[in-house]
Design an enzyme around this catalytic site. Structure first.
Site, PDB file in Angstrom:
ATOM      1  N   GLU A   1       2.837  -8.265  -1.462  1.00  0.00           N
ATOM      2  CA  GLU A   1       1.633  -8.886  -0.871  1.00  0.00           C
ATOM      3  C   GLU A   1       1.568 -10.383  -1.140  1.00  0.00           C
ATOM      4  O   GLU A   1       0.983 -11.138  -0.365  1.00  0.00           O
ATOM      5  CB  GLU A   1       0.366  -8.223  -1.426  1.00  0.00           C
ATOM      6  CG  GLU A   1       0.146  -6.779  -0.954  1.00  0.00           C
ATOM      7  CD  GLU A   1       0.720  -5.723  -1.875  1.00  0.00           C
ATOM      8  OE1 GLU A   1       1.654  -6.025  -2.649  1.00  0.00           O
ATOM      9  OE2 GLU A   1       0.236  -4.582  -1.814  1.00  0.00           O
TER      10      GLU A   1
ATOM     11  N   GLU B   1       1.648   1.832  -3.566  1.00  0.00           N
ATOM     12  CA  GLU B   1       0.388   2.216  -4.216  1.00  0.00           C
ATOM     13  C   GLU B   1       0.005   3.652  -3.866  1.00  0.00           C
ATOM     14  O   GLU B   1      -0.484   4.397  -4.715  1.00  0.00           O
ATOM     15  CB  GLU B   1      -0.707   1.225  -3.792  1.00  0.00           C
ATOM     16  CG  GLU B   1      -0.407  -0.180  -4.307  1.00  0.00           C
ATOM     17  CD  GLU B   1      -1.316  -1.248  -3.711  1.00  0.00           C
ATOM     18  OE1 GLU B   1      -1.341  -1.392  -2.472  1.00  0.00           O
ATOM     19  OE2 GLU B   1      -2.011  -1.919  -4.485  1.00  0.00           O
TER      20      GLU B   1
ATOM     21  N   GLY C   1       0.812  -1.218   0.000  1.00  0.00           N
ATOM     22  CA  GLY C   1       0.000   0.000   0.000  1.00  0.00           C
ATOM     23  C   GLY C   1       0.846   1.269   0.000  1.00  0.00           C
ATOM     24  O   GLY C   1       0.376   2.321  -0.433  1.00  0.00           O
TER      25      GLY C   1
HETATM   26  C1  HXC Z   1       2.575  -3.697  10.308  1.00  0.00           C
HETATM   27  C2  HXC Z   1       4.850  -3.412  10.093  1.00  0.00           C
HETATM   28  C3  HXC Z   1       4.729  -3.424   8.683  1.00  0.00           C
HETATM   29  C4  HXC Z   1       3.426  -3.569   8.119  1.00  0.00           C
HETATM   30  C5  HXC Z   1       6.820  -3.191   9.205  1.00  0.00           C
HETATM   31  N1  HXC Z   1       6.157  -3.274  10.362  1.00  0.00           N
HETATM   32  N2  HXC Z   1       5.981  -3.290   8.162  1.00  0.00           N
HETATM   33  N3  HXC Z   1       3.784  -3.545  10.893  1.00  0.00           N
HETATM   34  N4  HXC Z   1       2.398  -3.698   8.970  1.00  0.00           N
HETATM   35  N5  HXC Z   1       3.225  -3.524   6.794  1.00  0.00           N
HETATM   36  C6  HXC Z   1       6.696  -3.213  11.719  1.00  0.00           C
HETATM   37  C7  HXC Z   1       7.412  -4.511  12.078  1.00  0.00           C
HETATM   38  O1  HXC Z   1       6.484  -5.479  12.526  1.00  0.00           O
HETATM   39  C8  HXC Z   1       8.320  -4.031  13.190  1.00  0.00           C
HETATM   40  O2  HXC Z   1       7.561  -3.875  14.365  1.00  0.00           O
HETATM   41  C9  HXC Z   1       8.709  -2.616  12.730  1.00  0.00           C
HETATM   42  O3  HXC Z   1       7.707  -2.202  11.785  1.00  0.00           O
HETATM   43  C10 HXC Z   1      10.066  -2.590  12.021  1.00  0.00           C
HETATM   44  O4  HXC Z   1      10.029  -3.548  10.984  1.00  0.00           O
HETATM   45  P1  HXC Z   1      11.147  -4.701  10.793  1.00  0.00           P
HETATM   46  O5  HXC Z   1      10.541  -5.755   9.987  1.00  0.00           O
HETATM   47  O6  HXC Z   1      11.728  -5.073  12.123  1.00  0.00           O
HETATM   48  O7  HXC Z   1      12.240  -3.885   9.979  1.00  0.00           O
HETATM   49  P2  HXC Z   1      13.266  -4.425   8.893  1.00  0.00           P
HETATM   50  O8  HXC Z   1      13.883  -5.710   9.362  1.00  0.00           O
HETATM   51  O9  HXC Z   1      14.160  -3.280   8.587  1.00  0.00           O
HETATM   52  O10 HXC Z   1      12.394  -4.794   7.601  1.00  0.00           O
HETATM   53  C11 HXC Z   1      11.738  -3.789   6.902  1.00  0.00           C
HETATM   54  C12 HXC Z   1      10.708  -4.394   5.895  1.00  0.00           C
HETATM   55  C13 HXC Z   1       9.768  -5.380   6.665  1.00  0.00           C
HETATM   56  C14 HXC Z   1      11.424  -5.129   4.771  1.00  0.00           C
HETATM   57  C15 HXC Z   1       9.931  -3.201   5.299  1.00  0.00           C
HETATM   58  O11 HXC Z   1       9.266  -4.695   7.815  1.00  0.00           O
HETATM   59  C16 HXC Z   1       8.590  -5.855   5.834  1.00  0.00           C
HETATM   60  O12 HXC Z   1       8.753  -6.735   5.004  1.00  0.00           O
HETATM   61  N6  HXC Z   1       7.402  -5.291   6.091  1.00  0.00           N
HETATM   62  C17 HXC Z   1       6.163  -5.747   5.460  1.00  0.00           C
HETATM   63  C18 HXC Z   1       6.070  -5.269   4.039  1.00  0.00           C
HETATM   64  C19 HXC Z   1       4.799  -5.761   3.364  1.00  0.00           C
HETATM   65  O13 HXC Z   1       4.586  -6.968   3.232  1.00  0.00           O
HETATM   66  N7  HXC Z   1       3.929  -4.850   2.932  1.00  0.00           N
HETATM   67  C20 HXC Z   1       2.685  -5.174   2.292  1.00  0.00           C
HETATM   68  C21 HXC Z   1       1.561  -5.135   3.296  1.00  0.00           C
HETATM   69  S1  HXC Z   1       0.005  -5.632   2.581  1.00  0.00           S
HETATM   70  P3  HXC Z   1       8.036  -4.572  15.749  1.00  0.00           P
HETATM   71  O14 HXC Z   1       6.910  -4.248  16.672  1.00  0.00           O
HETATM   72  O15 HXC Z   1       8.241  -6.006  15.456  1.00  0.00           O
HETATM   73  O16 HXC Z   1       9.312  -3.845  16.066  1.00  0.00           O
HETATM   74  C22 HXC Z   1      -0.551  -4.259   1.789  1.00  0.00           C
HETATM   75  C23 HXC Z   1      -1.900  -4.385   1.104  1.00  0.00           C
HETATM   76  C24 HXC Z   1      -2.419  -3.076   0.600  1.00  0.00           C
HETATM   77  O17 HXC Z   1       0.062  -3.263   1.771  1.00  0.00           O
HETATM   78  C25 HXC Z   1      -3.864  -3.165   0.194  1.00  0.00           C
HETATM   79  C26 HXC Z   1      -4.789  -2.435   1.112  1.00  0.00           C
HETATM   80  C27 HXC Z   1      -6.239  -2.457   0.702  1.00  0.00           C
END
Ligand code: HXC
Length: 258
Positions: free
Chosen positions: A132, A112, A109
């Site tokens: 995703e 996006e 997102g």
């Molecule tokens: C909730 C998130 C998050 C997310 C990161 N965090 N991304 N929390 N939702 N999307 C939180 C982690 O849980 C962590 O919290 C803190 O942020 C730091 O993240 P880390 O993972 O420890 O950092 P790092 O190792 O540097 O990795 C960074 C990263 C990774 C590669 C960006 O965080 C990651 O892969 N995030 C998810 C990316 C993702 O899949 N996005 C798509 C989401 S679905 P804590 O509490 O553990 O410290 C989407 C659908 C959209 O977007 C459609 C909507 C209708």
């Protein structure tokens, strides 16, 4: 207005909106997206504001929708709740230009949201992705549609199917971003672009934004006709007279948005 997840500064005719959930890499929670819709709508309605810059932190523009908030939702929850739908509609209705200034992660997102803006300036450390697929879902607010129009089918498929990230150089090469700048210059560069836009006729600016966006919605023939009529219509404005007189008189135009 005081926001919990945003920092908003109105600065020399530009609204600078900073996503501010550092503990979650600016993941888009329900609260954040609804505050963002309110902030851009307020900037759009404010006569003192002529352009909007949307940014995050140096580490993350936004790491996607908040996965922890979404995880337990059912199909019926997201369908009937229309997850993010109304807020995204409000953001897409903004008529003033919005520049995304992206440093660090712009994933899911977050990518996006950046693509919903009118153009993207990114920092050298930017990483774009639609990961995703790793969560057992797909992009939900433009990652299969807008990304394909920006970078073409092959790269859009690659990113949506493998979940790989695109770095700043590839993003510029592929047409996803308009410029790449050093991280510490990102906000200044975006603000300078916004101030440049703010110095133009707001009428012509609004019509230009509409006309470019129309190219996504229609055929070439209809789009060209739309552009031509919009071009003709601007001859009814004082700003057209002022802009063309100023050119002939070798001076700066003083636009009055009329
Ligand atoms: C909730 C998130 C998050 C997310 C990161 N965090 N991304 N929390 N939702 N999307 C939180 C982690 O849980 C962590 O919290 C803190 O942020 C730091 O993240 P880390 O993972 O420890 O950092 P790092 O190792 O540097 O990795 C960074 C990263 C990774 C590669 C960006 O965080 C990651 O892969 N995030 C998810 C990316 C993702 O899949 N996005 C798509 C989401 S679905 P804590 O509490 O553990 O410290 C989407 C659908 C959209 O977007 C459609 C909507 C209708």
């Amino acid at each position: 207005m005081a926001y919990q997840t945003l920092i908003v500064e109105n600065n020399d005719r530009v609204a600078l909106i900073r996503l501010n959930r550092p503990e979650a890499l600016n993941a888009l929670s329900g609260e954040l997206i609804s505050e963002l819709a309110a902030a851009v709508t307020a900037a759009d309605a404010d006569p003192a504001i002529r352009c909007i810059v949307l940014t995050g932190s140096e580490k993350a523009f936004a790491a996607g929708a908040d996965i922890k908030e979404m995880a337990a939702k059912s199909y019926v929850d997201v369908l009937t709740g229309d997850l993010f739908g109304p807020e995204i509609e409000r953001i897409n209705r903004v008529r003033k230009p919005i520049i995304a200034a992206v440093a660090g992660y712009a994933l899911g997102g977050g990518c996006e949201l950046a693509m919903m803006c009118d153009f993207i300036i990114c920092a050298e450390n930017a990483k774009f992705g639609q990961p995703e697929i790793n969560l057992g879902v797909i992009a939900g607010i433009g990652g299969t549609q807008r990304l394909t129009r920006f970078v073409g089918k092959s790269k859009a498929m690659d990113m949506n199917l493998t979940g790989r990230f695109m770095d700043a150089a590839e993003a510029e090469r592929s047409g996803l971003v308009s410029r790449v700048v050093p991280v510490d210059k990102l906000v200044d560069e975006a603000m300078a672009a916004a101030r440049k836009i703010a110095s133009k006729s707001a009428v012509a600016t609004m019509v230009a934004k509409e006309a470019v966006n129309r190219s996504y919605e229609t055929t070439l023939r209809e789009g060209l006709l739309y552009e031509r009529r919009a071009f003709h219509a601007l001859f009814a404005t004082e700003d057209q007279k002022e802009g063309m007189s100023a050119f002939a008189e070798k001076r700066e135009a003083q636009f009055r948005d009329r």
